[in-house]
Design an enzyme around this catalytic site. Structure first.
Site, mmCIF file in Angstrom:
data_model
loop_
_atom_site.group_PDB
_atom_site.id
_atom_site.type_symbol
_atom_site.label_atom_id
_atom_site.label_comp_id
_atom_site.label_asym_id
_atom_site.label_seq_id
_atom_site.Cartn_x
_atom_site.Cartn_y
_atom_site.Cartn_z
ATOM 1 N N TYR A 48 16.781 32.936 47.326
ATOM 2 C CA TYR A 48 18.207 33.053 46.961
ATOM 3 C C TYR A 48 18.724 31.711 46.405
ATOM 4 O O TYR A 48 19.833 31.648 45.876
ATOM 5 C CB TYR A 48 19.082 33.428 48.160
ATOM 6 N N LEU A 185 25.720 48.877 51.990
ATOM 7 C CA LEU A 185 26.780 49.583 51.248
ATOM 8 C C LEU A 185 26.271 50.018 49.877
ATOM 9 O O LEU A 185 27.051 50.351 49.000
ATOM 10 C CB LEU A 185 28.005 48.667 51.100
ATOM 11 N N ARG A 233 37.553 41.894 53.063
ATOM 12 C CA ARG A 233 36.373 42.755 53.252
ATOM 13 C C ARG A 233 35.436 42.186 54.303
ATOM 14 O O ARG A 233 34.817 42.933 55.061
ATOM 15 C CB ARG A 233 35.641 42.925 51.932
HETATM 16 P P1 A2P Z 1 32.526 41.782 46.966
HETATM 17 O O1 A2P Z 1 31.585 40.644 47.309
HETATM 18 O O2 A2P Z 1 33.198 41.590 45.639
HETATM 19 O O3 A2P Z 1 33.488 42.087 48.078
HETATM 20 P P2 A2P Z 1 25.703 45.448 50.003
HETATM 21 O O4 A2P Z 1 26.094 44.756 51.273
HETATM 22 O O5 A2P Z 1 25.279 46.851 50.169
HETATM 23 O O6 A2P Z 1 24.700 44.647 49.207
HETATM 24 O O7 A2P Z 1 27.012 45.549 49.114
HETATM 25 C C1 A2P Z 1 27.672 44.406 48.667
HETATM 26 C C2 A2P Z 1 28.663 44.830 47.618
HETATM 27 O O8 A2P Z 1 29.682 45.619 48.228
HETATM 28 C C3 A2P Z 1 29.336 43.657 46.974
HETATM 29 O O9 A2P Z 1 29.486 44.013 45.603
HETATM 30 C C4 A2P Z 1 30.685 43.568 47.664
HETATM 31 O O10 A2P Z 1 31.644 43.110 46.748
HETATM 32 C C5 A2P Z 1 30.957 44.995 48.058
HETATM 33 N N1 A2P Z 1 31.663 45.106 49.357
HETATM 34 C C6 A2P Z 1 31.360 44.465 50.503
HETATM 35 N N2 A2P Z 1 32.161 44.838 51.500
HETATM 36 C C7 A2P Z 1 33.021 45.753 50.977
HETATM 37 C C8 A2P Z 1 34.095 46.494 51.509
HETATM 38 N N3 A2P Z 1 34.447 46.393 52.785
HETATM 39 N N4 A2P Z 1 34.751 47.330 50.673
HETATM 40 C C9 A2P Z 1 34.393 47.438 49.364
HETATM 41 N N5 A2P Z 1 33.387 46.760 48.803
HETATM 42 C C10 A2P Z 1 32.698 45.920 49.597
#
Ligand code: A2P
Length: 285
Positions: A48, A185, A233
């Site tokens: 990363y 997510l 979030r």
């Molecule tokens: P952001 O960083 O702009 O909030 P995963 O954990 O499955 O990899 O997903 C990460 C993605 O989901 C990121 O694009 C993040 O965007 C978004 N994300 C994280 N938490 C939330 C939330 N509670 N509601 C909507 N989108 C979220």
């Protein structure tokens, strides 16, 4: 925060904060914010390229290192006996710490046996409190558990309502390997956060769609690595311990499984194509 207990007794917070694709320049403030809002489990990786920034955030934060569960992953370019050991020492320096809570082998490719022997050595020397794998599907996990000298304590694989990993999950549960979910997510791609089924459940329960997806994973005894660069979030994704999904809601989400991953799908020829140049070179094609 609730904790999962690994097979060696080490306790891991059930919600962690992942920093995949958090650009290096944003990473320190984002991790400091995550620690401030209450995350105590951080998940990074050598590939990363933000271990330095994660280390700087931990140093700058008032939270004690001993209260943080810190994970990194060894990239395949660093696999091999001796090389993996040295690469973890470099990770320790970048992360500005003298121990790691968990080190994972990032992928089941290349000389992961040699790499695993080094992780076992680091574990026996007390430099690493737990060791495991990432993206090892059951056959590779079984291979390492049976012939690697020590069974992994954790396996981190893509898991979300569209990619439920049922076979992998049942296998991990049967052999005492803690399942961690990356992309819980769906990594922001269409499908999970805009699922009408999950949105409907969320609306009825007065929760967000993300909270319902994370809760569903937690109810399967899966540790989740959520990530967001937005404070609101971040808080939401930690606030998932005051409600329970009923059996019918769990069943409705279970029906969403596509059986495919969004990143690494072993049944997709594109996964094999990734290695085509190397294979062709080695095979003299
Ligand atoms: P952001 O960083 O702009 O909030 P995963 O954990 O499955 O990899 O997903 C990460 C993605 O989901 C990121 O694009 C993040 O965007 C978004 N994300 C994280 N938490 C939330 C939330 N509670 N509601 C909507 N989108 C979220």
């Amino acid at each position: 925060m609730e904790f999962a207990t690994l097979s060696n007794g080490v306790r891991m917070p059930k919600v962690g904060f992942g920093v995949y694709r958090v650009p290096a320049e944003e990473c320190q403030p984002v991790v400091q914010k995550a620690l401030e809002v209450g995350y105590r489990h951080l998940d990074t990786a050598q590939c990363y390229f933000n271990e330095e920034q994660v280390g700087a955030a931990i140093q700058a934060s008032p939270v004690d290192r001993s209260d943080i569960f810190l994970t990194t992953k060894v990239w395949i370019g660093c696999y091999g006996e001796g090389q993996t050991y040295a690469s973890v020492e470099r990770s320790l320096r970048r992360l500005k710490t003298d121990y790691l809570d968990l080190v994972l082998l990032h992928q089941a490719f290349a000389d992961y046996y040699g790499a695993w022997r080094d992780l076992v050595r680091l574990y026996e020397e007390g430099k690493v409190r737990a060791i495991g794998t990432s993206n090892f599907l059951p056959v590779r996990l079984a291979d390492l558990a049976a012939f690697g000298g020590m069974a992994p304590q954790v396996n981190q694989v893509e898991t979300n309502p569209l990619c439920q990993q049922r076979v992998a999950h049942d296998y991990m549960a049967a052999v005492g390997v803690q399942h961690q979910a990356w992309a819980p997510l769906g990594a922001g791609a269409a499908g999970v956060l805009d699922s009408p089924v999950i949105c409907g459940i969320a609306e009825r329960l007065g929760k967000t769609t993300a909270q319902v997806a994370l809760r569903w994973l937690l109810q399967r005894d899966i540790v989740v690595l959520a990530k967001s660069t937005h404070e609101e979030r971040m808080r939401q994704n930690l606030d998932v311990f005051d409600f329970e999904l009923a059996a019918e809601d769990v069943a409705a989400i279970e029906a969403l499984d596509t059986g495919h991953g969004t990143f690494i799908d072993p049944s997709d020829p594109a996964t094999i194509d990734f290695f085509r140049p190397l294979v062709e070179e080695r095979c003299g094609l």
